[in-house]
Scaffold this motif. Structure first.
Motif, PDB file in Angstrom:
ATOM      1  N   VAL A  93       0.856  -1.184   0.000  1.00 24.86           N
ATOM      2  CA  VAL A  93       0.000   0.000   0.000  1.00 24.86           C
ATOM      3  C   VAL A  93       0.897   1.241   0.000  1.00 24.86           C
ATOM      4  O   VAL A  93       1.753   1.400   0.873  1.00 24.86           O
ATOM      5  CB  VAL A  93      -0.941   0.007   1.217  1.00 24.86           C
ATOM      6  N   ALA A  94       0.672   2.123  -0.983  1.00 28.21           N
ATOM      7  CA  ALA A  94       1.489   3.324  -1.131  1.00 28.21           C
ATOM      8  C   ALA A  94       0.813   4.571  -0.573  1.00 28.21           C
ATOM      9  O   ALA A  94       1.484   5.488  -0.098  1.00 28.21           O
ATOM     10  CB  ALA A  94       1.831   3.547  -2.606  1.00 28.21           C
ATOM     11  N   VAL A  95      -0.520   4.627  -0.648  1.00 31.82           N
ATOM     12  CA  VAL A  95      -1.243   5.808  -0.194  1.00 31.82           C
ATOM     13  C   VAL A  95      -2.656   5.394   0.220  1.00 31.82           C
ATOM     14  O   VAL A  95      -3.245   4.502  -0.383  1.00 31.82           O
ATOM     15  CB  VAL A  95      -1.289   6.903  -1.288  1.00 31.82           C
ATOM     16  N   VAL A  96      -3.154   6.051   1.276  1.00 30.99           N
ATOM     17  CA  VAL A  96      -4.527   5.839   1.714  1.00 30.99           C
ATOM     18  C   VAL A  96      -5.120   7.215   2.027  1.00 30.99           C
ATOM     19  O   VAL A  96      -4.522   7.984   2.791  1.00 30.99           O
ATOM     20  CB  VAL A  96      -4.620   4.964   2.983  1.00 30.99           C
ATOM     21  N   VAL A  97      -6.267   7.511   1.416  1.00 30.24           N
ATOM     22  CA  VAL A  97      -6.987   8.742   1.728  1.00 30.24           C
ATOM     23  C   VAL A  97      -8.438   8.394   2.008  1.00 30.24           C
ATOM     24  O   VAL A  97      -8.992   7.466   1.407  1.00 30.24           O
ATOM     25  CB  VAL A  97      -6.888   9.803   0.610  1.00 30.24           C
ATOM     26  N   ALA A  98      -9.048   9.139   2.927  1.00 33.69           N
ATOM     27  CA  ALA A  98     -10.455   8.916   3.261  1.00 33.69           C
ATOM     28  C   ALA A  98     -11.102  10.239   3.639  1.00 33.69           C
ATOM     29  O   ALA A  98     -10.450  11.119   4.210  1.00 33.69           O
ATOM     30  CB  ALA A  98     -10.582   7.918   4.410  1.00 33.69           C
ATOM     31  N   VAL A  99     -12.370  10.339   3.292  1.00 32.23           N
ATOM     32  CA  VAL A  99     -13.166  11.524   3.615  1.00 32.23           C
ATOM     33  C   VAL A  99     -14.524  11.042   4.108  1.00 32.23           C
ATOM     34  O   VAL A  99     -15.142  10.176   3.486  1.00 32.23           O
ATOM     35  CB  VAL A  99     -13.358  12.425   2.377  1.00 32.23           C
ATOM     36  N   SER A 100     -14.987  11.609   5.212  1.00 35.34           N
ATOM     37  CA  SER A 100     -16.324  11.285   5.692  1.00 35.34           C
ATOM     38  C   SER A 100     -17.215  12.508   5.585  1.00 35.34           C
ATOM     39  O   SER A 100     -16.757  13.655   5.641  1.00 35.34           O
ATOM     40  CB  SER A 100     -16.282  10.754   7.126  1.00 35.34           C
ATOM     41  N   ALA A 101     -18.512  12.234   5.427  1.00 36.47           N
ATOM     42  CA  ALA A 101     -19.515  13.279   5.294  1.00 36.47           C
ATOM     43  C   ALA A 101     -20.866  12.689   5.693  1.00 36.47           C
ATOM     44  O   ALA A 101     -21.017  11.467   5.747  1.00 36.47           O
ATOM     45  CB  ALA A 101     -19.552  13.786   3.854  1.00 36.47           C
ATOM     46  N   PRO A 102     -21.859  13.526   5.932  1.00 36.77           N
ATOM     47  CA  PRO A 102     -23.174  12.988   6.256  1.00 36.77           C
ATOM     48  C   PRO A 102     -23.755  12.115   5.142  1.00 36.77           C
ATOM     49  O   PRO A 102     -24.500  11.186   5.425  1.00 36.77           O
ATOM     50  CB  PRO A 102     -24.023  14.250   6.472  1.00 36.77           C
ATOM     51  N   HIS A 103     -23.372  12.392   3.893  1.00 31.75           N
ATOM     52  CA  HIS A 103     -23.901  11.639   2.754  1.00 31.75           C
ATOM     53  C   HIS A 103     -22.767  11.188   1.841  1.00 31.75           C
ATOM     54  O   HIS A 103     -21.708  11.808   1.772  1.00 31.75           O
ATOM     55  CB  HIS A 103     -24.902  12.498   1.975  1.00 31.75           C
ATOM     56  N   ARG A 104     -22.992  10.099   1.085  1.00 31.94           N
ATOM     57  CA  ARG A 104     -21.941   9.487   0.268  1.00 31.94           C
ATOM     58  C   ARG A 104     -21.427  10.391  -0.851  1.00 31.94           C
ATOM     59  O   ARG A 104     -20.246  10.386  -1.160  1.00 31.94           O
ATOM     60  CB  ARG A 104     -22.411   8.154  -0.305  1.00 31.94           C
ATOM     61  N   GLY A 105     -22.308  11.146  -1.497  1.00 34.05           N
ATOM     62  CA  GLY A 105     -21.898  11.969  -2.637  1.00 34.05           C
ATOM     63  C   GLY A 105     -20.768  12.924  -2.308  1.00 34.05           C
ATOM     64  O   GLY A 105     -19.719  12.900  -2.959  1.00 34.05           O
ATOM     65  N   PRO A 106     -20.949  13.787  -1.316  1.00 27.77           N
ATOM     66  CA  PRO A 106     -19.861  14.692  -0.957  1.00 27.77           C
ATOM     67  C   PRO A 106     -18.595  13.958  -0.498  1.00 27.77           C
ATOM     68  O   PRO A 106     -17.483  14.396  -0.790  1.00 27.77           O
ATOM     69  CB  PRO A 106     -20.451  15.535   0.179  1.00 27.77           C
ATOM     70  N   ALA A 107     -18.758  12.838   0.213  1.00 30.77           N
ATOM     71  CA  ALA A 107     -17.588  12.078   0.672  1.00 30.77           C
ATOM     72  C   ALA A 107     -16.803  11.530  -0.521  1.00 30.77           C
ATOM     73  O   ALA A 107     -15.574  11.640  -0.569  1.00 30.77           O
ATOM     74  CB  ALA A 107     -18.020  10.940   1.592  1.00 30.77           C
ATOM     75  N   LEU A 108     -17.509  10.945  -1.480  1.00 35.44           N
ATOM     76  CA  LEU A 108     -16.832  10.376  -2.647  1.00 35.44           C
ATOM     77  C   LEU A 108     -16.212  11.459  -3.518  1.00 35.44           C
ATOM     78  O   LEU A 108     -15.082  11.309  -4.003  1.00 35.44           O
ATOM     79  CB  LEU A 108     -17.812   9.524  -3.454  1.00 35.44           C
ATOM     80  N   ASP A 109     -16.933  12.554  -3.721  1.00 35.78           N
ATOM     81  CA  ASP A 109     -16.388  13.655  -4.529  1.00 35.78           C
ATOM     82  C   ASP A 109     -15.132  14.235  -3.903  1.00 35.78           C
ATOM     83  O   ASP A 109     -14.124  14.464  -4.585  1.00 35.78           O
ATOM     84  CB  ASP A 109     -17.429  14.764  -4.704  1.00 35.78           C
ATOM     85  N   ALA A 110     -15.167  14.476  -2.597  1.00 35.16           N
ATOM     86  CA  ALA A 110     -14.007  15.049  -1.914  1.00 35.16           C
ATOM     87  C   ALA A 110     -12.832  14.076  -1.902  1.00 35.16           C
ATOM     88  O   ALA A 110     -11.677  14.477  -2.044  1.00 35.16           O
ATOM     89  CB  ALA A 110     -14.376  15.466  -0.489  1.00 35.16           C
ATOM     90  N   CYS A 111     -13.108  12.792  -1.758  1.00 43.69           N
ATOM     91  CA  CYS A 111     -12.047  11.782  -1.783  1.00 43.69           C
ATOM     92  C   CYS A 111     -11.357  11.786  -3.149  1.00 43.69           C
ATOM     93  O   CYS A 111     -10.128  11.733  -3.230  1.00 43.69           O
ATOM     94  CB  CYS A 111     -12.626  10.412  -1.461  1.00 43.69           C
TER      95      CYS A 111
END
Length: 140
Positions: A93-111
């Motif tokens: 594994v070279a890189v791991v990024v994660a973003v949480s949000a109240p809803h999946r759309g903003p979390a996935l877009d920001a990730c």
């Protein structure tokens, strides 16, 4: 001052933990988590990859924090990002990024923005070695 929603931003010379990054963005208000895990693959440019080595400029962590800050908006709960440096083998594994949000759309877009901006802006360089004896630098 760093936004407290950036819960993890680091460059490490040891194996990365996906669980650690997921835990860093966990929050009772977050109903969605966007996660990206970058893994060393066995080929590039139609050549077999023997291994690679990442190196980083001393400013890389500060730039990583800036990139993480740039994806924060009112709809984002937490952000975490860790990149590995040193010698890596296929499958590591070279890189791991994660973003949480109240809803999946903003979390996935920001990730998606986070990993794309990290690759462009954070001064981390990859030196790939190929099975045919050739090599290349990426990100210079």
């Amino acid at each position: 001052m760093t936004d407290p929603r950036i819960t993890l931003a680091d460059i490490r010379d040891e194996p990365l933990s996906v669980d650690e990054v997921l835990a860093a963005v966990s929050d009772p208000q977050a109903g969605g988590v966007g996660l990206f895990v970058g893994v060393v693959r066995d080929h590039d440019h139609a050549k077999d990859v023997r291994g690679l080595e990442y190196s980083a400029h001393p400013s890389a962590i500060d730039e990583l924090r800036k990139v993480a800050s740039a994806v924060l908006d009112e709809g984002i709960t937490k952000v975490a990002a860790v990149h590995r440096v040193g010698a890596l083998e296929v499958g590591d594994v070279a890189v791991v990024v994660a973003v949480s949000a109240p809803h999946r759309g903003p979390a996935l877009d920001a990730c998606h923005r986070l990993i794309d901006d990290l690759k462009v802006r954070v001064p981390i360089w990859k030196h790939q070695s190929f099975a045919d004896g050739s090599d290349e630098w990426v990100g210079l």
